[in-house]
Each structure stands twice: as C-alpha cells, then as structure tokens.
Design an enzyme around this catalytic site. Structure first.
Site, PDB file in Angstrom:
ATOM      1  N   LYS A 121       0.871  -1.174   0.000  1.00  0.00           N
ATOM      2  CA  LYS A 121       0.000   0.000   0.000  1.00  0.00           C
ATOM      3  C   LYS A 121       0.907   1.221   0.000  1.00  0.00           C
ATOM      4  O   LYS A 121       1.505   1.587   1.012  1.00  0.00           O
ATOM      5  CB  LYS A 121      -0.927   0.019   1.210  1.00  0.00           C
ATOM      6  CG  LYS A 121      -1.917   1.173   1.124  1.00  0.00           C
ATOM      7  CD  LYS A 121      -3.100   0.977   2.030  1.00  0.00           C
ATOM      8  CE  LYS A 121      -4.220   1.943   1.712  1.00  0.00           C
ATOM      9  NZ  LYS A 121      -3.834   3.345   1.748  1.00  0.00           N
ATOM     10  N   LYS A 295      -5.960  -8.466  -2.516  1.00  0.00           N
ATOM     11  CA  LYS A 295      -7.055  -8.427  -3.479  1.00  0.00           C
ATOM     12  C   LYS A 295      -7.369  -9.864  -3.898  1.00  0.00           C
ATOM     13  O   LYS A 295      -6.431 -10.639  -4.142  1.00  0.00           O
ATOM     14  CB  LYS A 295      -6.652  -7.607  -4.712  1.00  0.00           C
ATOM     15  CG  LYS A 295      -6.360  -6.149  -4.398  1.00  0.00           C
ATOM     16  CD  LYS A 295      -5.749  -5.383  -5.572  1.00  0.00           C
ATOM     17  CE  LYS A 295      -5.457  -3.944  -5.140  1.00  0.00           C
ATOM     18  NZ  LYS A 295      -4.695  -3.176  -6.136  1.00  0.00           N
ATOM     19  N   LYS A 319      -2.808  -2.615   7.571  1.00  0.00           N
ATOM     20  CA  LYS A 319      -1.820  -1.576   7.889  1.00  0.00           C
ATOM     21  C   LYS A 319      -0.686  -2.080   8.783  1.00  0.00           C
ATOM     22  O   LYS A 319      -0.745  -3.170   9.343  1.00  0.00           O
ATOM     23  CB  LYS A 319      -2.534  -0.427   8.595  1.00  0.00           C
ATOM     24  CG  LYS A 319      -3.575   0.230   7.723  1.00  0.00           C
ATOM     25  CD  LYS A 319      -3.192   1.658   7.461  1.00  0.00           C
ATOM     26  CE  LYS A 319      -4.294   2.362   6.705  1.00  0.00           C
ATOM     27  NZ  LYS A 319      -4.071   3.779   6.573  1.00  0.00           N
TER      28      LYS A 319
HETATM   29  S1  IVH Z   1      -6.365  -0.400  -5.199  1.00  0.00           S
HETATM   30  C1  IVH Z   1      -9.959  -1.345  -5.702  1.00  0.00           C
HETATM   31  N1  IVH Z   1      -3.863  -0.855  -4.557  1.00  0.00           N
HETATM   32  O1  IVH Z   1      -5.057   3.452  -1.263  1.00  0.00           O
HETATM   33  C2  IVH Z   1      -9.496  -0.281  -4.847  1.00  0.00           C
HETATM   34  N2  IVH Z   1      -4.854   1.181  -3.847  1.00  0.00           N
HETATM   35  O2  IVH Z   1      -8.046   3.623  -0.092  1.00  0.00           O
HETATM   36  C3  IVH Z   1      -8.723   0.743  -5.589  1.00  0.00           C
HETATM   37  N3  IVH Z   1      -3.304   2.646  -2.604  1.00  0.00           N
HETATM   38  O3  IVH Z   1      -6.668   5.965  -2.950  1.00  0.00           O
HETATM   39  C4  IVH Z   1      -7.388   0.998  -5.036  1.00  0.00           C
HETATM   40  N4  IVH Z   1      -1.557   1.332  -2.730  1.00  0.00           N
HETATM   41  O4  IVH Z   1      -4.269   5.723  -3.489  1.00  0.00           O
HETATM   42  C5  IVH Z   1      -4.900  -0.005  -4.475  1.00  0.00           C
HETATM   43  N5  IVH Z   1      -1.641  -1.369  -4.095  1.00  0.00           N
HETATM   44  C6  IVH Z   1      -2.679  -0.531  -4.017  1.00  0.00           C
HETATM   45  C7  IVH Z   1      -2.574   0.710  -3.359  1.00  0.00           C
HETATM   46  C8  IVH Z   1      -3.683   1.542  -3.283  1.00  0.00           C
HETATM   47  C9  IVH Z   1      -2.011   2.483  -2.292  1.00  0.00           C
HETATM   48  C10 IVH Z   1      -4.107   3.822  -2.211  1.00  0.00           C
HETATM   49  C11 IVH Z   1      -4.850   4.459  -3.326  1.00  0.00           C
HETATM   50  C12 IVH Z   1      -6.266   4.629  -2.871  1.00  0.00           C
HETATM   51  C13 IVH Z   1      -6.230   4.195  -1.449  1.00  0.00           C
HETATM   52  C14 IVH Z   1      -7.381   3.285  -1.200  1.00  0.00           C
END
Ligand code: IVH
Length: 699
Positions: A121, A295, A319
């Site tokens: 993340k 995912k 987290k």
């Molecule tokens: S997927 C399907 N993958 O986290 C959901 N988000 O709350 C779409 N983020 O605003 C996001 N790393 O900026 C996804 N590997 C990752 C991520 C990621 C960081 C952030 C993204 C988004 C927030 C989600």
C-alpha cells in the site's frame, strides 16, 4: 515537411521513449545520457521547424506546459474506489478479511483456500491515466472518486510514466496507480531547498501530493516523482486478463512501473506470511508504505463480490503501526552531554509511533528549532522509522495555541501563547556559564568536571572499551554510583572496595568482585588509551595515539601544552602530525584546568600506569609513515579494527573522515559518501588487496 522528416520524428520518438523506459522504469539505461540528449535535441529541432510533428507522445512534451489558473474537472466514467482498512495490524487483520471473503463466496471448510494478489500500500496519491489509441491523453486525480482534477501537464513530467503504451493501441485504456516520492529523492530535494535557503518539505507523501497539484508544471518538473500501477479504470478494446496478478504483468509489459514486491498468496496463511515479510523489510524499502493490500486474484470472483459504499468487498488494506503521528510539545528543555554540548529536547505528550511510545525528541540545536519554528504548545508531526531516533519533522501551524493580548485600553490582538524558545545562559545542571563557540551550532556548558551531567558521561567514556576498558561499568551503575556519592571523578573508580560496591542496589557480590577485577586489570594501560580516556574535547582515538607517539611521556605532553607562552604551547602541539589549532587549543585548555590535572595525579597515585618512552625512539617507522588513510565500507576479510591496526603498525594513521589531508581511501563493499568525496578530491582509492600490497603484506 518531407516524408523523411515525418519518419525520422517517429523513429526518434520511439527510440527516446524506449530509452526513457529503460532508464526510469527498469533502472538499466541503454545509452549514456549524452546520447539521449543528442537524440532529444534532434527531435526538438525537427519539431521546432515543423510544429505539426509535435505529437502528444513526444518526449519533448513532458515539460513546457503553461501555468494554469485552475485545474479542469474530470469525471471518472468508472469511479475511483477506496479500500476498506483492517483495523487489526496483527495477523488477525488478514484472518478477518479471509473469513469475510469465504463467507461472501459461500465457501465451506471443504473448499480450497482463496487465491489472493498481495501487494504494497503505497503512501502517495492515486492517479488515473487515460490512454487513447495507446497515447497518454489525460491524467486525473481521484478527487471525491467521481470527479477529479486534470493534472495531465504535471503527470507528463514523470519520466516513469509512458507517453505511449508498448504494444497496445486499444481505443481506451485507463490505468490507475500511485504517484509517490522515493525517500532518497525527497532527501535530495530537501538538500537542494536548504542550499537555496528555501523551506524544506515535511514528508515524501505531502510533497508528492503538492507537486501533482502544482499549477505551474515547471515547478512540478523539479519535484522528483515516481509511479506504480496497480489497477484499471475504463477499458475499451483490450482483453483484461483473468487475474489481478496477470493484469499487473500485462501493465508491466506495456511499460508501466509495477512494484516487484508482490505475490500470489493462498488463503489467510499466505497473506500473513506476506504481511510479516514486508514488515521486516519495510524500513529498507526506498519509499514509504503504510501497509499492504490484499485483493481476491480472480476477476470473476471479484465481480461476484461487488462493492459496498465505494469500497470493493474483494480488497482490503492491512496496515502497519504508523511511522508518523501528531502530538503536542509540552515543553522544550535542554540536555547536557559529555562534552558539555547543550541539546534542546522536546518533551512530548506520549504518542505511539514506529512501534514504540515516544515522549522525547531531540531538536538538535537552536538553528533547527528556528527552522522548524517549533514552540511549547505546538502540535507537531513526530516520525520514527526503524531504529532511527524519533524526530520532529514539522509543525501544524494552525493549531498553535493563541491568546488575546491588550494593545491599549480598547484594542486587543491574538498572539501565540508561548514565546520562541531561547537557549539558557546558565547550565541547567551545574549553573556554569553557557557559551557558543564561533562557527559552531552547539552551545556548551563550560563547567567541565564540575558539572555532574558531564561527570557521568565522562566516567562512562573513561571506562569505555576503547579507553580504559573497564568491563561492567555501564551507565546504570555509573548513574547509581554518582547519585550515591561514590564516584565524583575517574580517580574515585580506583578507590572502590567490595563493601561499598556490594551495598549498591541490585549489585550481587559476584558482579561486585568481577567489576573490581576489571578495574584492577585496567590499571595497566597504554599512554594512548589513557589520553583518550581523559575525554579531552576534539581528542579522539587517532589523535590520542598521535600524541602518545609524539611525546612518549605524559609529563612531556603536559609540559608542552601548559607552558606559559601560549603561542609556543600551541606550536608545540601542532608539531604533532595532523593536529590543528582547534585541537591544540582544546588540549591546552583541558590541561590548564587545575581540577583536570588533579584527577590525572590521583589516577597515577592510584597505580594507573603505562610504559613510557623517549619521544625520539618512538618516532615510528614503516611504509605508511606520515600517511593518513580513511577506511570505508566492508572489507572482504579484514574487520575495521584489524585494518586500523595494520595501518598504525605500518606507521600510518587511520582517520574517520575524508579531507584534503587524506592520502588514501581504503574502500570496501557498500562504500558511500566517503568514496564520493575521495573521488571528488582525487584521492587514491585502494581495496583491501591494495592496502596489503602497500604495507608489504600480500594477500
Ligand atoms: S487499489 C480497488 N492498490 O489506497 C481499490 N490502492 O483507499 C482501488 N493505494 O486511494 C485501489 N496502494 O491511493 C490499491 N496497491 C494498491 C494501493 C492503493 C495504495 C491507495 C490508493 C487509494 C487508497 C485506497
């Protein structure tokens, strides 16, 4: 405009885009920078002559847009979702998610584990990149998920983002991912800001977000940003792979940076293993993350599960404990170090950050306090990453406590409740005068051994492994003994008896007699160790050895340093190789202080002794006579200490930092800034074999 020009421009675009991908994404340049620049200039010239050749995917279009008044809104055809966060940062977080997924898919215990794609993340901001017929046409922020802002000009400046997709010309392909800033880029940016006398940035995340939302693309271009792709938006004319992991592979093949730290994991156990593996390497990553993301890997299962309130049911963020937190400064006071350096420290309302509860943070010096503009009462951002000591990286200015103050009988104004911090003029420990030396950031207590703060530290230094090497005399014991009045000066160490020691709290008779034995052994030492142990300011191990070698006898040193003619004394000390005026002055000051000489006499009277020699006989010989070497990095077979010992045995000196006076740099694996500096100064660089050859020991 000829057909040849059209063809040449297209070839140059392709070539430059390939080179940029190799350079920015693969981190494996195909050609030297100069060659890239040459082709780039050729393309710029062609385009200048024929503006119609200036296509959207031309690398010349990365920078150069005009400043905007405002960003145009962009409606996301497919909304940009957020991810639900598991509150439990332990293994439970992964289990809860897996249990929920299995329930929603109506799986029973008899069914196989669910397959997940696990990734990082990233701590930046989400961006949606729209490619039409394979060419980047628009980049938009997430905004509220439905409508974002058109930040295309700024996003184009990011070298890692392809302007044209490799091998895909679908009518529409929206790729989503995170724009972020690497920590080394952030540090370098801050160093540049500081050099220019401009404000430094607080953290990579805010800096990246600020850069993307910068109206002037020329400024955005100076902020080094990076990108990772992790998802899709609208797609038309491209077959989406059946799994999330397959989709990421496809994005990488199109030229996007996709983070290599990702796995396909089976069930909760696989997720927990990933969470733990990443926790272990989190601090070593070149960028900040605040957790990992799981995912469901199969797209058909994702579709079956769907969404709740803008969050997919098939994904979750797991987290880690935060590395940055807000807290308040309850007070700013100062600490006194061994050399009397007075360091301001912020006393904080306890805050859990980087896995520990932090209540103090060093503020380094007055310059740093002024730079941060931190005061008592302020809300501050505290950062603790890895084993690094907690630091205040910035303040939240709008939360500064304010009070009403009368201007005159009728008017009042609001002013900060607390005044800016000032350094004390008297040492908080002993009351001695506090002085700031010219050209130095630090303030110092001038109390020397009179100051009990310095006394404890001086005792610890004296007993240290590289000084008198008294094993077992650690900080808890020194604290206790100084507080109990058993120890005042180093000489008192040699007056300790078993009765007094065993009377101390938590001191077993066995450890008391071990300590006495260690004290006994330390009586036989070397002059160099003894001089080093005295803790004279600016006299480290190397200088202590130089002094011992040059003077041979302690009295010779004392006589030379304390002679009434100050200039003659300084000159006599500067006759020692590598001793300059500042070090010479500290030695003289130390030995002119009657209390210090008294301690030396007491130590000698207590039986501390070392072999002495005539100054002349001690003049060392050897192939490295008069040479100064610096060791950096890890050598293949020799430890740092071994290498130092070899150098000294050959008559040379091992110094800690590279300067014009350095004769050789001995560089091993992972040599860092010292190597750069030596190269800059044109200092010869040796490896271990080179060192051994130089001193006549072949490897
Ligand atoms: S997927 C399907 N993958 O986290 C959901 N988000 O709350 C779409 N983020 O605003 C996001 N790393 O900026 C996804 N590997 C990752 C991520 C990621 C960081 C952030 C993204 C988004 C927030 C989600």
């Amino acid at each position: 405009m000829s057909d040849a020009d059209i063809q040449r421009a297209a070839d140059l675009r392709d070539q430059l885009n390939r080179y940029a991908h190799a350079y920015y994404v693969l981190d494996a340049p195909l050609v030297p920078d100069g060659e890239y620049d040459r082709l780039f200039n050729e393309l710029s010239a062609l385009e200048a002559a024929n503006p119609a050749l200036r296509t959207a995917d031309s690398p010349t279009q990365r920078v150069g847009g005009k400043p905007l008044d405002a960003f145009a809104p962009v409606r996301h055809v497919i909304p940009m979702l957020s991810i639900r966060t598991e509150t439990d940062s332990g293994p439970g977080g992964a289990e809860t998610f897996d249990t929920r997924v299995r329930k929603e898919l109506a799986l029973t215990e008899a069914d196989a584990p669910v397959e997940y794609a696990a990734e990082l993340k990233f701590d930046g901001l989400a961006i949606s990149l729209r490619f039409e017929a394979g060419v980047l046409v628009r980049a938009a922020t997430r905004g509220d998920g439905e409508t974002g802002e058109d930040v295309t000009q700024n996003i184009r400046t990011i070298g890692q983002i392809p302007l044209r997709l490799a091998g895909v010309t679908a009518p529409v392909l929206e790729v989503r991912g995170e724009v972020y800033m690497r920590r080394d880029d952030f540090d370098a940016l801050n160093a540049r800001q500081q050099e220019k006398g401009e404000k430094t940035f607080i953290n990579p995340r805010n800096t990246a977000a600020g850069a993307v939302r910068q109206l002037d693309p020329k400024i955005a271009a100076q902020r080094p940003l990076s990108f990772f792709a992790y998802g899709l938006g609208e797609v038309d004319g491209w077959t989406v792979p059946a799994t999330h992991s397959g989709m990421l592979d496809a994005l990488a093949a199109m030229g996007f940076p996709v983070c290599a730290d990702r796995v396909v994991a089976q069930g909760a156990a696989g997720l927990i293993a990933f969470h733990q593996a990443i926790a272990a390497k989190r601090d070593a990553l070149p960028f900040d993350i605040d957790g990992v993301v799981y995912k469901v890997n199969a797209r058909d299962l994702q579709e079956r599960m769907g969404f709740v309130s803008r969050e997919p049911r098939w994904a979750v963020a797991h987290k880690y404990p935060p590395q940055e937190m807000l807290t308040t400064v309850e007070d700013i006071d100062v600490q006194v170090g061994r050399t009397g350096a007075i360091t301001p420290v912020a006393r904080l309302a306890p805050v859990f950050v980087g896995g520990v509860t932090v209540t103090n943070a060093t503020l380094h010096n007055l310059d740093r306090i002024r730079e941060l503009d931190v005061r008592q009462g302020d809300t501050v951002i505290v950062r603790r990453a890895g084993d690094v000591i907690p630091e205040i990286v910035g303040i939240v200015a709008e939360r500064r406590p304010m009070v009403e103050e009368a201007v005159d009988l009728v008017e009042t104004r609001t002013v900060p409740q607390y005044k800016p911090f000032e350094m004390p003029t008297a040492c908080p420990v002993c009351g001695s005068h506090v002085a700031r030396e010219e050209g130095e950031a630090a303030y110092r207590c001038t109390g020397g051994l009179v100051c009990s703060a310095q006394r404890k530290q001086a005792l610890l230094h004296f007993a240290g492994r590289r000084a008198m090497d008294i094993e077992g005399l650690g900080d808890k014991l020194v604290d206790q003994m100084v507080d109990a009045g058993l120890l005042r000066t180093p000489a008192d160490i040699y007056k300790l008896g078993i009765v007094k020691l065993a009377a101390l709290e938590r001191m077993a008779e066995k450890s008391a007699s071990n300590l006495l034995a260690a004290i006994e052994t330390s009586r036989n030492t070397t002059l160099a160790r003894f001089i080093y142990a005295l803790g004279i300011r600016n006299v480290g191990e190397a200088t202590a050895k130089d002094l011992a070698r040059h003077f041979g006898k302690l009295d010779g040193l004392i006589e030379a340093a304390t002679q009434p003619d100050e200039a003659a004394a300084i000159a006599a000390l500067q006759a020692v190789p590598d001793i300059g005026p500042i070090v010479a002055q500290s030695i003289r000051d130390f030995l002119l202080e009657p209390l210090n000489v008294e301690v030396i006499e007491q130590l000698r009277a207590a039986g501390v002794s070392w072999p002495e020699s005539e100054p002349s006989e001690l003049l060392a010989t050897g192939p490295l006579l008069g040479k100064t070497l610096v060791i950096t990095g890890t050598l293949p077979t020799l430890s740092r200490d071994d290498a130092k010992a070899l150098i000294e045995a050959a008559g040379g000196k091992a110094a800690g930092s590279v300067s014009k006076k350095t004769d050789y740099l001995v560089a091993g694996e992972a040599a860092g800034s010292k190597l750069d500096k030596a190269q800059e100064l044109g200092i010869p660089i040796l490896d271990e074999a080179g060192l051994l050859a130089l001193i006549g020991q072949t490897s």
